[in-house]
Design a protein around this motif. Structure first.
Motif, PDB file in Angstrom:
ATOM      1  N   LEU A  56      -6.955  -5.886   4.407  1.00 54.86           N
ATOM      2  CA  LEU A  56      -5.663  -6.140   4.320  1.00 54.86           C
ATOM      3  C   LEU A  56      -5.441  -7.070   3.095  1.00 54.86           C
ATOM      4  O   LEU A  56      -6.088  -8.023   3.303  1.00 54.86           O
ATOM      5  CB  LEU A  56      -4.943  -6.499   5.745  1.00 54.86           C
ATOM      6  CG  LEU A  56      -4.505  -5.589   6.705  1.00 54.86           C
ATOM      7  CD1 LEU A  56      -4.176  -6.330   7.916  1.00 54.86           C
ATOM      8  CD2 LEU A  56      -3.760  -4.478   6.250  1.00 54.86           C
ATOM      9  N   ARG A  57      -4.230  -6.847   2.457  1.00 58.14           N
ATOM     10  CA  ARG A  57      -4.176  -7.775   1.330  1.00 58.14           C
ATOM     11  C   ARG A  57      -2.710  -8.357   1.361  1.00 58.14           C
ATOM     12  O   ARG A  57      -1.744  -7.575   1.899  1.00 58.14           O
ATOM     13  CB  ARG A  57      -4.246  -6.974   0.101  1.00 58.14           C
ATOM     14  CG  ARG A  57      -5.818  -6.685  -0.249  1.00 58.14           C
ATOM     15  CD  ARG A  57      -5.646  -5.427  -1.277  1.00 58.14           C
ATOM     16  NE  ARG A  57      -5.057  -5.756  -2.456  1.00 58.14           N
ATOM     17  CZ  ARG A  57      -5.905  -6.196  -3.506  1.00 58.14           C
ATOM     18  NH1 ARG A  57      -7.271  -6.141  -3.392  1.00 58.14           N
ATOM     19  NH2 ARG A  57      -5.324  -6.678  -4.630  1.00 58.14           N
ATOM     20  N   GLY A  58      -2.662  -9.520   1.049  1.00 57.23           N
ATOM     21  CA  GLY A  58      -1.093 -10.287   1.099  1.00 57.23           C
ATOM     22  C   GLY A  58      -0.638 -10.137   2.115  1.00 57.23           C
ATOM     23  O   GLY A  58      -1.233  -9.996   3.317  1.00 57.23           O
ATOM     24  N   TYR A  59       0.797 -10.374   2.208  1.00 57.26           N
ATOM     25  CA  TYR A  59       1.596 -10.423   3.361  1.00 57.26           C
ATOM     26  C   TYR A  59       2.464  -9.345   3.284  1.00 57.26           C
ATOM     27  O   TYR A  59       2.343  -8.471   2.655  1.00 57.26           O
ATOM     28  CB  TYR A  59       2.744 -11.647   3.175  1.00 57.26           C
ATOM     29  CG  TYR A  59       1.932 -12.875   2.878  1.00 57.26           C
ATOM     30  CD1 TYR A  59       1.515 -13.594   3.896  1.00 57.26           C
ATOM     31  CD2 TYR A  59       1.937 -13.615   1.662  1.00 57.26           C
ATOM     32  CE1 TYR A  59       0.694 -14.932   3.750  1.00 57.26           C
ATOM     33  CE2 TYR A  59       1.054 -14.596   1.228  1.00 57.26           C
ATOM     34  CZ  TYR A  59       0.615 -15.253   2.747  1.00 57.26           C
ATOM     35  OH  TYR A  59       0.083 -16.564   2.216  1.00 57.26           O
ATOM     36  N   GLY A  60       3.039  -9.290   4.544  1.00 47.63           N
ATOM     37  CA  GLY A  60       3.982  -7.923   4.866  1.00 47.63           C
ATOM     38  C   GLY A  60       3.245  -6.765   5.108  1.00 47.63           C
ATOM     39  O   GLY A  60       1.979  -6.904   5.301  1.00 47.63           O
ATOM     40  N   ALA A  61       3.893  -5.463   5.035  1.00 51.71           N
ATOM     41  CA  ALA A  61       3.470  -4.538   5.597  1.00 51.71           C
ATOM     42  C   ALA A  61       2.460  -3.829   4.090  1.00 51.71           C
ATOM     43  O   ALA A  61       3.019  -3.692   3.284  1.00 51.71           O
ATOM     44  CB  ALA A  61       4.404  -3.272   5.873  1.00 51.71           C
ATOM     45  N   ALA A  62       1.188  -3.704   4.522  1.00 46.95           N
ATOM     46  CA  ALA A  62       0.496  -3.293   3.320  1.00 46.95           C
ATOM     47  C   ALA A  62       0.457  -1.830   3.544  1.00 46.95           C
ATOM     48  O   ALA A  62       0.823  -1.196   4.187  1.00 46.95           O
ATOM     49  CB  ALA A  62      -0.974  -3.494   3.740  1.00 46.95           C
ATOM     50  N   VAL A  63       0.336  -1.321   2.196  1.00 52.53           N
ATOM     51  CA  VAL A  63       0.328   0.230   1.775  1.00 52.53           C
ATOM     52  C   VAL A  63      -1.145   0.739   1.757  1.00 52.53           C
ATOM     53  O   VAL A  63      -1.977  -0.059   1.218  1.00 52.53           O
ATOM     54  CB  VAL A  63       0.970   0.626   0.501  1.00 52.53           C
ATOM     55  CG1 VAL A  63       0.828   1.892   0.368  1.00 52.53           C
ATOM     56  CG2 VAL A  63       2.431   0.105   0.429  1.00 52.53           C
ATOM     57  N   ARG A  64      -1.389   1.114   2.839  1.00 56.45           N
ATOM     58  CA  ARG A  64      -2.863   1.355   3.204  1.00 56.45           C
ATOM     59  C   ARG A  64      -3.354   2.984   3.147  1.00 56.45           C
ATOM     60  O   ARG A  64      -2.623   3.563   3.587  1.00 56.45           O
ATOM     61  CB  ARG A  64      -3.173   0.916   4.519  1.00 56.45           C
ATOM     62  CG  ARG A  64      -4.708   0.523   4.967  1.00 56.45           C
ATOM     63  CD  ARG A  64      -4.912   0.161   6.467  1.00 56.45           C
ATOM     64  NE  ARG A  64      -4.423   1.090   7.181  1.00 56.45           N
ATOM     65  CZ  ARG A  64      -5.135   2.207   7.664  1.00 56.45           C
ATOM     66  NH1 ARG A  64      -6.599   2.196   7.035  1.00 56.45           N
ATOM     67  NH2 ARG A  64      -4.828   3.012   8.418  1.00 56.45           N
ATOM     68  N   VAL A  65      -4.268   3.252   2.570  1.00 56.40           N
ATOM     69  CA  VAL A  65      -4.984   4.579   2.851  1.00 56.40           C
ATOM     70  C   VAL A  65      -6.336   4.648   3.498  1.00 56.40           C
ATOM     71  O   VAL A  65      -7.023   3.396   3.184  1.00 56.40           O
ATOM     72  CB  VAL A  65      -5.019   5.304   1.566  1.00 56.40           C
ATOM     73  CG1 VAL A  65      -3.530   5.414   1.287  1.00 56.40           C
ATOM     74  CG2 VAL A  65      -5.819   4.533   0.540  1.00 56.40           C
TER      75      VAL A  65
END
Lengths: 434, 887
Positions: free
Chosen positions: A239-248
């Motif tokens: 997980l990177r950064g804050y908030g909702a990550a865009v993940r695949v």
């Protein structure tokens, strides 16, 4: 090893025939056509055999692209190759049709000579091939921005046609030799969604398969940088950064993509060659960043007259202006719809009711009541009322939240150049169980 | 008639016109003319008459025109070899052209002209081009060597082109390397024994380096070539795997699959406890899942491959069950394939999810798919014991829908569930009986009849039910008739008083009014059995049936190994070895997986594969037909001392063995006993009677000398595991009695007393004939010799391996378990002769069965050989048949 390659029209006319290894005669073309037309729907069409010969084919542009082989070759590479070949032909001829192939047969033979030698695939990169191909493409149609028959990427008549001149996408790549050619580049983010929602409203499965596709019509483009969302992450834990990550879950790239800036800045660097390429493919399963775009509240019951009542309420949890078409299943007649521009149709042979909704605004809700006369309706047959499948197209929206942050071309091309970034999400299979 | 005349004249006119255009001075016109010629050629018109005119256009600087002419030449040179010679000079000249494109074009085209005279002229230009400075020419020349080899292999060897080709593997250009590898691989295939593609760590290293640089298609050639290499040790194997793994994320699915093939093969060499092994397993899953996002055709091919991979290494995809859930818009062939994989992946952990899905599928519209889904529920019940109850209740729900085909399919699978869990779910029988009338398919009717016969004592009106079937006896299919016969005999044995009439009726229907020899013979056997010895009949017909196996449709292990070596190819789609569909000499070598790390053998023998193999090998799988027959042959023919694994059967043997079964009695007799297993093909010719004589001689001859022999004692229970009690032992047959001879040693500090022994159910029903005779307490450091007589009347359950025996020994300290293997030979009785006719008749019946019944038959077949069970010869065979047919 590929023994022969031929292209047939849907009627079985021989358009192109090339023999690479002299292992079989040209009479097998008719054998193939007989076999392929005799196939029923439930037989896998992938590999068919005739004596010692094996046919592998695909259908593209209404044409049969067929390869024969005698050895134990890989159907994967053959199918993959045929797909590449058809997109190469499309890139070179501008479109895929019987007519385009007939008019450009010399060009196609030239291509076939270069891409395959003695049945070994040599290259399918249009950049490399550019050096070898001598023939000029003959376009079947003069290129016109206002040609309505040129249907763009998005198929149906969405407002997209007004936004981007997608008819530009049916140009032969070599027309770039003409000085008048417009230099344009299209970057499309296309996602396919498959969702299963259980009868209790619980999301049982949600998958997204996506790809970034680049269509390049630049005469010379040395380097392109595509920036993705900075919080984009790959894999489960990262997980990177804050908030909702865009993940695949997983992604793969075209081999020409340079990934040195991907880890740090989520930038794809590539030198796009002329034509159409899939730059990146990705997949996400189960953990969608947002709720599924549609919810259905069905109720199925039997009324006193023994009719099957299906009351369907469809809710769209999206920003406005989305178009949807729907297909639930049942059997019988009579319907009540909540708004006039929708239509419904009963297809008896499939035992299906189609509910078509031309456009559905986000945040709104539609309902429909279907009354079906089913002979011999029993409580047990209520169990048979099948799932509701939705097929839809959502422009300007991606399920994963993937965005193109920027698109930079270097060196900056003189002359006018246009860049288009488009997003679309299709339904692959969106099932709501009853 | 006038029409055809008209047609020919126009054709002539057309050709004439083209001729004029071809000889035109204007280049553009010439080009257009050649294009027209080629257009006619493509649609199948004969334009060979224009050969000289087209060849005249060959001498041109215009590359586009030249290519068109070459295209024409390739097509017609073979039909006009004399004229083709005219072109040779131009070819040779073009090979010297300063433009590399023209040089390559000339070499490529010359190779495609399959005319002997031309090949002579080809050698010199080819030699030059192989050393050309331009890589484009070199890569074309490399392929040309393969072309030439196909036309004239001797010439290629004499001219030394093969060595030049080998040198090209070290070329600086990866494209050239890839083509050289492809050409060499193909040439090597036609010389299986030559060392052409001499793969050693150095060349492998070169290939791996080229792998990173060449095009995707070149990567496929190289990966396929790597897959043929056998690393020397696990370290080398790991380092190759590490360098191949990045290919898994390639966008081209063909590259991915070729990489998967290499990894699957080399993984065999890695020790399972290695961290890297686990990492690799994890890395393999995502690319396989990604393959499923392709178009349906590719998906299908991918699923066929995944099916193989899942059978070999289920752990790779065990967490990915969801991706195999069916989408409503999948084509039916994709759906069915997914369903198959779902069941293979089903386990206790995910069974709830799977069942929920399957239940949904069972309400879909597509009949075939629904049937398969219902069947899948049954397979789940059999595979995952904990889920059986839920499966049964799901099936009952489905039966409630009253949809005809769902009900029928459900009944067929419930019968299977009864076979696996006898006396557990009989409460559902009432529901099943309600649906009796709606059954119209033979398989469902047969299943229902079996259930009624099997549980006749619990169904009050069983006789009425069966009688209702009997009315249309002659219109039923054979399957139903046979089943009905067996069921009524069972019923009679259970309720003799009320059903005498019924059984007589069915026996006379079967024996007198039927033309079917199977039915007639079975009828006669029952008849005689019932009339001579009803008690024996009861023992035979109502004997306890062996449980059915977990997985009935696994691919036979040796075939699976071979198919794993062919991942991504046609073989993996057909699930057949390449030798089955590739003609002639090519591709007949059977590829094998390398042996696992540490073990000296390079090839695991099929029988030890699951048992003695690796610790976390897939759950014990019953060997399928080929193996068992192999077993049988080996057991009969090899000296009795070898109780270990039989010598690794060659693949040829496996195929042969399966043929045997297919061929039925005749070839079985001939091949099985007439000749050593190494040469099955030769023995097919043995005449039937000869084979039969052999069989009987063998049967008589084998038993007696074996009686005296017993293998030396081995340690069965080490003291470490037995809390101080060490047991070593052996088996022997003395004076017709099977004996288990054991030495019990007390290595503990305290005295041991109260010894007792018990056997688990086993393949041949071995059981202690008396208590364990240890009369005096066993004091520390004392040993005692015990002989335990055995009989074969115990409960039967198929073990794997067949001769495995699980034993529990109890003393005052604890209960200890161990397993040991007994020599099959000790089961043979001395008087193993049998009347030939009886044997033949019964045997014929068995081999006429359909395939589904082979499994169990085999297991019995082997017991049939072991006369230990053959208390009453004929009766026994009937027993075999009954339980077979009642399956």
């Amino acid at each position: 090893m590929i023994s022969q390659l031929f292209i047939l029209s849907s009627k079985g006319d021989h358009l192109i025939y090339k023999d690479y290894r002299g292992e079989a005669g040209s009479d097998v073309i008719d054998v193939f056509y007989e076999k392929v037309t005799a196939l029923t729907g439930d037989q896998p069409p992938v590999v068919m055999s005739h004596k010692d010969l094996h046919f592998v084919h695909i259908r593209q542009g209404g044409l049969y692209w067929v390869v024969t082989t005698t050895a134990d070759s890989s159907p994967f590479s053959i199918i993959e190759f045929l797909n590449r070949l058809s997109s190469l032909v499309k890139d070179y001829c501008g479109s895929l049709s019987e007519k385009a192939i007939q008019m450009n047969f010399a060009l196609i033979y030239e291509l076939l000579d270069e891409v395959l030698d003695y049945g070994y695939v040599q290259t399918t990169s249009s950049d490399v091939l550019k050096n070898f191909i001598q023939s000029e493409a003959i376009s079947s149609k003069p290129f016109s921005l206002f040609d309505l028959s040129n249907v763009g990427l998005f198929g149906a008549e969405t407002q997209q046609n007004k936004v981007a001149p997608s008819s530009a996408a049916t140009r032969p790549i070599q027309s770039s030799r003409d000085p008048g050619g417009k230099s344009e580049i299209f970057v499309d983010v296309i996602e396919k969604m498959s969702v299963v929602i259980g009868s209790n409203g619980v999301l049982m499965k949600a998958d997204i398969e996506g790809e970034i596709r680049v269509k390049c019509y630049m005469p010379s483009c040395s380097e392109m940088r595509i920036g993705l969302n900075e919080e984009f992450s790959v894999g489960k834990s990262q997980l990177r950064g804050y908030g909702a990550a865009v993940r695949v879950d997983e992604c793969s790239f075209h081999q020409s993509v340079q990934l040195d800036e991907f880890q740090s800045h989520r930038i794809l660097r590539l030198c796009p060659s002329q034509g159409e390429h899939t730059v990146m493919q990705y997949r996400l399963s189960d953990e969608l960043p947002s709720a599924p775009p549609f919810r259905l509240f069905p109720s199925v019951e039997r009324d006193s007259a023994g009719r099957l009542l299906m009351y369907l309420k469809l809710r769209c949890d999206l920003p406005p202006k989305r178009s949807v078409s729907l297909l639930p299943e049942g059997a019988g007649l009579s319907q009540e719809l909540s708004s006039p521009d929708q239509s419904a149709e009963l297809q008896l042979q499939n035992r299906t009711v189609f509910w078509k909704i031309p456009r559905l605004c986000g945040g709104t809700q539609l309902s429909a009541l279907f009354k079906l006369d089913v002979p011999g309706l029993s409580s047990a047959s209520m169990l048979e009322v099948g799932p509701v499948g939705l097929s839809f197209e959502l422009p300007k929206w991606t399920g994963t939240g993937l965005q193109i942050r920027f698109l930079r071309l270097s060196p900056v091309h003189p002359g006018p150049s246009q860049r288009w970034v488009r997003y679309v999400t299709h339904s692959d299979s969106y099932i709501i169980r009853i | 008639m006038t029409d055809s005349k008209y047609f020919t004249t126009t054709k002539k006119g057309e050709i004439f016109e083209l001729k004029a255009e071809l000889n035109s001075d204007k280049k553009e016109k010439k080009k257009e003319a050649v294009k027209k010629v080629i257009a006619s050629m493509t649609v199948g018109k004969d334009v060979s008459a224009l050969f000289p005119d087209v060849v005249n256009c060959m001498q041109t600087d215009n590359l586009e025109l030249k290519k068109l002419v070459y295209l024409y030449l390739m097509n017609y040179a073979k039909s006009q070899p004399d004229m083709a010679i005219m072109a040779v000079n131009t070819f040779v000249k073009d090979c010297e052209d300063p433009n590399p494109l023209i040089r390559a074009l000339a070499v490529r085209t010359m190779g495609c002209i399959r005319v002997d005279k031309i090949t002579e002229y080809l050698c010199e230009p080819l030699r030059k081009c192989l050393k050309d400075e331009d890589p484009y020419v070199r890569k074309t020349a490399a392929v040309c060597v393969a072309k030439l080899h196909d036309i004239n292999a001797q010439l290629v060897e004499d001219q030394g082109f093969l060595d030049t080709l080998k040198d090209l593997i070290s070329d600086s250009n990866p494209m050239v390397v890839a083509n050289a590898v492809a050409a060499l691989s193909e040439i090597a295939e036609s010389h299986p024994n030559s060392n052409l593609l001499d793969l050693n760590p150095q060349t492998i290293n070169k290939l791996l380096t080229a792998l990173n640089e060449c095009t995707e298609w070149g990567q496929i050639f190289i990966l396929d070539c790597l897959a043929n290499y056998t690393p020397r040790d696990d370290r080398e194997s790991q380092s190759i795997c590490e360098r191949v793994t990045p290919r898994l994320s390639h966008a081209n699915s063909a590259v991915v699959l070729s990489a998967v093939k290499v990894l699957m093969k080399f993984m065999e060499m890695l020790p399972k406890d290695l961290d890297y092994y686990g990492t690799l397993l994890k890395k393999l899953a995502p690319p396989l899942v990604t393959l499923l996002s392709a178009e349906p055709e590719l998906q299908y091919v991918a699923l066929r491959n995944i099916n193989l991979i899942v059978q070999r290494r289920p752990e790779i995809l065990k967490h990915e069950m969801k991706v195999f859930f069916v989408k409503y818009n999948d084509p039916i062939y994709v759906k069915l394939e997914k369903l198959d994989i779902m069941i293979r992946l089903a386990s206790q952990a995910n069974i709830a999810q799977v069942l929920a899905e399957l239940k949904e599928y069972a309400t879909e519209v597509d009949v075939d798919f629904v049937r398969k889904a219902v069947r899948a529920i049954g397979r789940c019940a059999i595979k995952v014991e904990q889920s059986a109850e839920r499966c049964v209740s799901t099936l009952l729900d489905l039966i409630q829908t009253k949809v005809n085909y769902v009900v029928q399919e459900a009944i067929v699978v419930i019968k299977d569930i009864f076979r696996k869990y006898p006396n557990k779910y009989e409460s559902v029988i009432a529901t099943l009986c309600e649906n009796l009338d709606s059954l119209d398919e033979p398989e469902a009717r047969a299943a229902m009849i079996w259930i009624v016969g099997e549980y006749a004592e619990r169904i009050d009106n069983a006789d009425e039910l069966l009688e209702s079937f009997l009315e249309g006896f002659h219109d039923e299919s054979t399957q139903v008739q046979l089943q009905l016969l067996t069921a009524i005999v069972k019923l009679f044995l259970k309720k003799p008083t009320e059903t005498q009439e019924l059984v007589q009726q069915v026996l006379s229907l079967a024996t007198q009014d039927s033309d079917n020899p199977d039915l007639r013979d079975r009828g006669y056997i029952y008849w005689r059995l019932l009339s001579t010895d009803p008690v024996a009949a009861k023992e035979v017909v109502l004997a306890e049936k062996p449980l059915i196996s977990e997985e009935t449709d696994l691919i036979e292990p040796t075939l699976l190994e071979e198919l794993i070596c062919h991942i991504g190819t046609l073989a993996s789609v057909y699930h057949k070895p390449p030798s089955a569909f590739v003609e002639g000499s090519r591709g007949v070598q059977h590829k094998r997986l390398p042996g696992s790390a540490g073990s000296g053998e390079s090839v695991e023998s099929p029988d030890t594969g699951s048992a003695a193999g690796v610790s976390d090998a897939p759950p014990a799988v019953i060997p399928s037909q080929g193996d068992l027959l192999g077993d049988l042959l080996n057991l009969d023919l090899t000296p009795p001392a070898t109780t270990g694994p039989p010598p690794p059967a060659t693949s040829g043997m496996q195929l042969g063995a399966m043929d045997l079964l297919g061929g039925g009695l005749d070839s079985l007799m001939g091949a099985g006993f007439g000749a050593p297993p190494a040469a099955p093909a030769a023995s097919f010719s043995a005449p039937v009677s000869g084979g039969l004589d052999d069989l009987f001689d063998l049967g008589g001859g084998v038993g007696m000398p074996m009686g005296a022999y017993s293998p030396p004692k081995t340690v069965w229970l080490p003291a470490m595991k037995g809390k101080g009690l060490e047991i070593s032992g052996t088996f022997a047959r003395r004076a017709g009695v099977i004996q288990m001879e054991m030495t019990l040693t007390n290595k503990a500090m305290s005295v041991m007393t109260d010894f007792a022994i018990q056997f688990n159910r086993n393949s041949f029903g071995l059981a202690p004939a008396g208590p364990l005779q240890v009369l005096t307490p066993l004091s520390p450091n004392q040993s005692i010799e015990v002989t335990l007589p055995l009989n074969t009347v115990g409960p039967v359950m198929k073990m794997d391996p067949l001769n495995n025996l699980q034993v529990a020994v109890k003393n005052n300290i604890d209960v200890f378990y161990f397993s040991c293997q007994y020599p099959i030979s000790m089961l043979f009785v001395e008087d193993g002769k049998m009347e030939r006719q009886v044997f033949l008749a019964t045997w014929k019946d068995i081999s006429n069965d359909n395939e589904a019944q082979f499994q169990i038959k085999d297991c019995h077949l082997s017991s049939g050989k072991t006369a230990g069970l053959m208390k009453r010869k004929t009766h026994h065979c009937t027993a075999v048949r009954c339980s077979l047919f009642s399956y």
